[in-house]
Design a protein around this motif. Structure first.
Motif, PDB file in Angstrom:
ATOM      1  N   LEU A 144       7.024   9.777  -0.982  1.00 42.03           N
ATOM      2  CA  LEU A 144       6.102  10.467  -0.076  1.00 42.03           C
ATOM      3  C   LEU A 144       6.429  11.961  -0.089  1.00 42.03           C
ATOM      4  O   LEU A 144       7.431  12.397   0.465  1.00 42.03           O
ATOM      5  CB  LEU A 144       6.249   9.918   1.347  1.00 42.03           C
ATOM      6  CG  LEU A 144       5.868   8.450   1.561  1.00 42.03           C
ATOM      7  CD1 LEU A 144       6.240   8.017   2.971  1.00 42.03           C
ATOM      8  CD2 LEU A 144       4.369   8.246   1.307  1.00 42.03           C
ATOM      9  N   ASP A 145       5.590  12.715  -0.719  1.00 41.37           N
ATOM     10  CA  ASP A 145       5.825  14.159  -0.824  1.00 41.37           C
ATOM     11  C   ASP A 145       5.199  14.845   0.387  1.00 41.37           C
ATOM     12  O   ASP A 145       4.174  15.526   0.292  1.00 41.37           O
ATOM     13  CB  ASP A 145       5.223  14.678  -2.129  1.00 41.37           C
ATOM     14  CG  ASP A 145       5.576  16.146  -2.371  1.00 41.37           C
ATOM     15  OD1 ASP A 145       6.530  16.625  -1.726  1.00 41.37           O
ATOM     16  OD2 ASP A 145       4.897  16.788  -3.194  1.00 41.37           O
ATOM     17  N   VAL A 146       5.838  14.630   1.552  1.00 42.48           N
ATOM     18  CA  VAL A 146       5.307  15.146   2.806  1.00 42.48           C
ATOM     19  C   VAL A 146       6.419  15.859   3.559  1.00 42.48           C
ATOM     20  O   VAL A 146       7.509  15.302   3.751  1.00 42.48           O
ATOM     21  CB  VAL A 146       4.743  14.008   3.676  1.00 42.48           C
ATOM     22  CG1 VAL A 146       4.303  14.538   5.027  1.00 42.48           C
ATOM     23  CG2 VAL A 146       3.579  13.322   2.975  1.00 42.48           C
ATOM     24  N   ALA A 147       6.158  17.074   3.997  1.00 36.56           N
ATOM     25  CA  ALA A 147       7.138  17.814   4.794  1.00 36.56           C
ATOM     26  C   ALA A 147       7.118  17.282   6.220  1.00 36.56           C
ATOM     27  O   ALA A 147       6.059  17.109   6.816  1.00 36.56           O
ATOM     28  CB  ALA A 147       6.810  19.301   4.781  1.00 36.56           C
ATOM     29  N   SER A 148       8.318  17.015   6.765  1.00 43.55           N
ATOM     30  CA  SER A 148       8.384  16.452   8.106  1.00 43.55           C
ATOM     31  C   SER A 148       9.727  16.763   8.742  1.00 43.55           C
ATOM     32  O   SER A 148      10.729  16.970   8.045  1.00 43.55           O
ATOM     33  CB  SER A 148       8.171  14.930   8.053  1.00 43.55           C
ATOM     34  OG  SER A 148       8.344  14.354   9.313  1.00 43.55           O
ATOM     35  N   ASP A 149       9.755  16.767  10.087  1.00 48.27           N
ATOM     36  CA  ASP A 149      10.993  17.043  10.793  1.00 48.27           C
ATOM     37  C   ASP A 149      11.873  15.806  10.910  1.00 48.27           C
ATOM     38  O   ASP A 149      13.011  15.877  11.363  1.00 48.27           O
ATOM     39  CB  ASP A 149      10.687  17.575  12.200  1.00 48.27           C
ATOM     40  CG  ASP A 149       9.861  16.597  13.016  1.00 48.27           C
ATOM     41  OD1 ASP A 149       9.300  15.654  12.415  1.00 48.27           O
ATOM     42  OD2 ASP A 149       9.762  16.777  14.248  1.00 48.27           O
ATOM     43  N   PRO A 151      12.373  11.477   9.055  1.00 49.56           N
ATOM     44  CA  PRO A 151      11.916  10.567   8.010  1.00 49.56           C
ATOM     45  C   PRO A 151      10.609   9.876   8.382  1.00 49.56           C
ATOM     46  O   PRO A 151      10.401   9.504   9.539  1.00 49.56           O
ATOM     47  CB  PRO A 151      13.059   9.547   7.906  1.00 49.56           C
ATOM     48  CG  PRO A 151      14.260  10.281   8.406  1.00 49.56           C
ATOM     49  CD  PRO A 151      13.755  11.180   9.485  1.00 49.56           C
ATOM     50  N   ARG A 152       9.731   9.714   7.417  1.00 49.99           N
ATOM     51  CA  ARG A 152       8.470   9.026   7.618  1.00 49.99           C
ATOM     52  C   ARG A 152       8.371   7.855   6.644  1.00 49.99           C
ATOM     53  O   ARG A 152       8.863   7.916   5.525  1.00 49.99           O
ATOM     54  CB  ARG A 152       7.286   9.972   7.401  1.00 49.99           C
ATOM     55  CG  ARG A 152       7.166  11.086   8.445  1.00 49.99           C
ATOM     56  CD  ARG A 152       6.793  10.532   9.801  1.00 49.99           C
ATOM     57  NE  ARG A 152       6.475  11.573  10.776  1.00 49.99           N
ATOM     58  CZ  ARG A 152       7.359  12.146  11.576  1.00 49.99           C
ATOM     59  NH1 ARG A 152       8.635  11.788  11.510  1.00 49.99           N
ATOM     60  NH2 ARG A 152       6.979  13.069  12.442  1.00 49.99           N
ATOM     61  N   TYR A 153       7.698   6.806   7.104  1.00 45.73           N
ATOM     62  CA  TYR A 153       7.560   5.578   6.312  1.00 45.73           C
ATOM     63  C   TYR A 153       6.090   5.179   6.263  1.00 45.73           C
ATOM     64  O   TYR A 153       5.314   5.472   7.181  1.00 45.73           O
ATOM     65  CB  TYR A 153       8.367   4.449   6.949  1.00 45.73           C
ATOM     66  CG  TYR A 153       9.843   4.744   7.090  1.00 45.73           C
ATOM     67  CD1 TYR A 153      10.753   4.286   6.154  1.00 45.73           C
ATOM     68  CD2 TYR A 153      10.317   5.488   8.166  1.00 45.73           C
ATOM     69  CE1 TYR A 153      12.115   4.556   6.282  1.00 45.73           C
ATOM     70  CE2 TYR A 153      11.669   5.776   8.304  1.00 45.73           C
ATOM     71  CZ  TYR A 153      12.562   5.298   7.356  1.00 45.73           C
ATOM     72  OH  TYR A 153      13.898   5.581   7.486  1.00 45.73           O
ATOM     73  N   VAL A 154       5.723   4.467   5.204  1.00 47.77           N
ATOM     74  CA  VAL A 154       4.363   3.950   5.102  1.00 47.77           C
ATOM     75  C   VAL A 154       4.180   2.883   6.178  1.00 47.77           C
ATOM     76  O   VAL A 154       4.914   1.895   6.221  1.00 47.77           O
ATOM     77  CB  VAL A 154       4.097   3.340   3.711  1.00 47.77           C
ATOM     78  CG1 VAL A 154       2.707   2.690   3.679  1.00 47.77           C
ATOM     79  CG2 VAL A 154       4.206   4.405   2.631  1.00 47.77           C
TER      80      VAL A 154
END
Length: 259
Positions: A144-149, A151-154
């Protein structure tokens, strides 16, 4: 014979009374003595009852699981004593028909073509893009090529719109899961039936106490005391009563805790 599915055939035509398989599982007779159930293997790390949940009582009655009462180490020793070449065969955790672990390449050989789609957060805001929803699974973090503060999950996949939804880890916890195809070894789970035990939604995954409530037609609701993480539509769910596999089905939908 390596697959107990053969038990569904009239094995008497082959002059056989039973079919032996190398799966790690055992058998048990129900409390009323009228049907057969699967029982977990002695070696819990190798137990395969999760995969065999769809076997019916008559098939289990004609199946034999000679490895179910042995550990993997004991199986290797027995193979060495008999001079079998597989005694030293390396362990494999990969899907048997995807030996290199790259299921995306397999999909390409079956006609899948990558197609750019949106990645959205739980509020529907577009936060990135991807090359095809088939390349993702619920609970996935890598890729997941997403900038975030954080961790992100599907958290959800919509193949119709080719859209991926992502969220924080805790947003993937579920206490209520709707099933289709819910059945016991004796048949489809009837309306009003209630089974209590420990549920599992993936092989060697965590067990969670709960109850399975039948709605009829194979539809049932799994109500959990403690949440399970990242259930995905189409995934197998099984319910154990102690060491005995009581029922199984497929996930149709799961309700978010904070919905």
């Amino acid at each position: 014979v390596t697959g107990v599915q053969t038990c569904a055939l009239p094995i008497s035509l082959f002059g056989c009374e039973a079919v032996a398989t190398g799966h790690y599982a055992r058998r048990a007779v129900s409390a009323d003595g009228r049907s057969w159930r699967l029982r977990t293997a002695v070696d819990h790390d190798k137990d395969q009852t999760y995969f065999l949940h769809g076997l019916k009582s008559d098939a289990i009655a004609r199946a034999r699981f000679p490895l179910g009462g042995m550990t993997k180490g004991e199986v290797r020793e027995a193979a060495r004593a008999r001079g079998l070449a597989t005694a030293e065969k390396p362990e494999s955790q990969e899907i048997c028909f995807v030996p290199d672990g790259d299921y995306r390449s397999l999909l390409r050989t079956r006609g899948w073509e990558p197609k750019r789609g949106e990645i959205v957060d739980e509020h529907g805001r577009v936060v990135g893009s991807h090359e095809g929803s088939a390349a993702f699974t619920v609970g996935q973090r890598r890729g997941l090529d997403v900038a975030s503060d954080a961790p992100r999950y599907v958290s959800a996949i919509d193949p119709r719109t080719n859209r991926i939804t992502i969220g924080r880890r805790e947003s993937l916890e579920r206490r209520e899961i709707e099933l289709c195809g819910a059945a016991t070894p004796s048949g489809v789970l009837p309306a009003g039936a209630i089974l209590r035990g420990a549920a599992r939604i993936r092989h060697r995954g965590a067990l969670a106490a709960g109850r399975l409530v039948g709605s009829g037609g194979g539809v049932a609701t799994l109500q959990l005391e403690d949440p399970l993480w990242a259930p995905s539509p189409g995934q197998t769910v099984v319910l154990y009563e102690g060491e005995t596999l009581a029922a199984g089905g497929q996930i149709r939908a799961a309700t978010a805790i904070h919905a």
